[in-house]
Design a protein around this motif. Structure first.
Motif, PDB file in Angstrom:
ATOM      1  N   GLU A  69      36.097  37.790  40.288  1.00  0.00           N
ATOM      2  CA  GLU A  69      34.984  37.286  40.443  1.00  0.00           C
ATOM      3  C   GLU A  69      33.806  38.026  39.535  1.00  0.00           C
ATOM      4  O   GLU A  69      33.065  37.854  38.897  1.00  0.00           O
ATOM      5  N   GLU A  70      34.464  39.220  38.856  1.00  0.00           N
ATOM      6  CA  GLU A  70      33.910  40.234  38.632  1.00  0.00           C
ATOM      7  C   GLU A  70      34.042  39.459  37.500  1.00  0.00           C
ATOM      8  O   GLU A  70      32.812  40.104  35.563  1.00  0.00           O
ATOM      9  N   ARG A 122      38.485  39.434  43.548  1.00  0.00           N
ATOM     10  CA  ARG A 122      37.177  40.221  44.272  1.00  0.00           C
ATOM     11  C   ARG A 122      36.761  40.895  41.526  1.00  0.00           C
ATOM     12  O   ARG A 122      35.901  40.981  40.781  1.00  0.00           O
ATOM     13  N   THR A 172      42.453  40.280  47.581  1.00  0.00           N
ATOM     14  CA  THR A 172      41.364  40.834  47.693  1.00  0.00           C
ATOM     15  C   THR A 172      41.140  41.435  46.832  1.00  0.00           C
ATOM     16  O   THR A 172      40.234  40.804  45.740  1.00  0.00           O
TER      17      THR A 172
END
Length: 110
Positions: A67-68, A64, A60
């Protein structure tokens, strides 16, 4: 007599593009996530099965972070339970050549 007016930059403030790249792909699990996503879109559970050593928390966190950084896109579908798919962005796809070169280097030298 000419004097040398060159003052080197401090290493801690040099803007380094390699460092920026490693910030995106240098995480412990990022290479393995990229390897899987180079083959196409995957859901969280698929990624976890394909990378069995990664904990859900670490996966996770890696997803994340990526993605950022704009490397992958997270798409949520309103199903029960919620379905989430991860796909590389064009920025993420551009990393494929870098990863392949690193793989070739490792095959040659390690």
């Amino acid at each position: 007599m000419a004097t040398n007016n060159y003052i080197p930059k401090r290493p801690d403030i040099i803007d380094c593009n390699i460092e920026k790249t490693l910030d995106v792909i240098g995480g412990k699990w990022a290479f393995l996530v990229l390897r899987e996503l180079f083959g196409g879109t995957h859901r969280f559970g698929e990624l976890q099965r394909r990378i069995p050593a990664v904990s859900p928390r670490a996966l996770t966190s890696t997803l994340r972070h990526m993605e950022e950084k704009g490397v992958l896109e997270r798409k949520v579908f309103p199903t029960v339970p919620v379905t989430v798919e991860y796909t590389l962005t064009p920025k993420g796809e551009d990393l494929h050549q870098i990863i392949m070169e690193m793989k070739l280097w490792a095959a040659k030298w390690t």
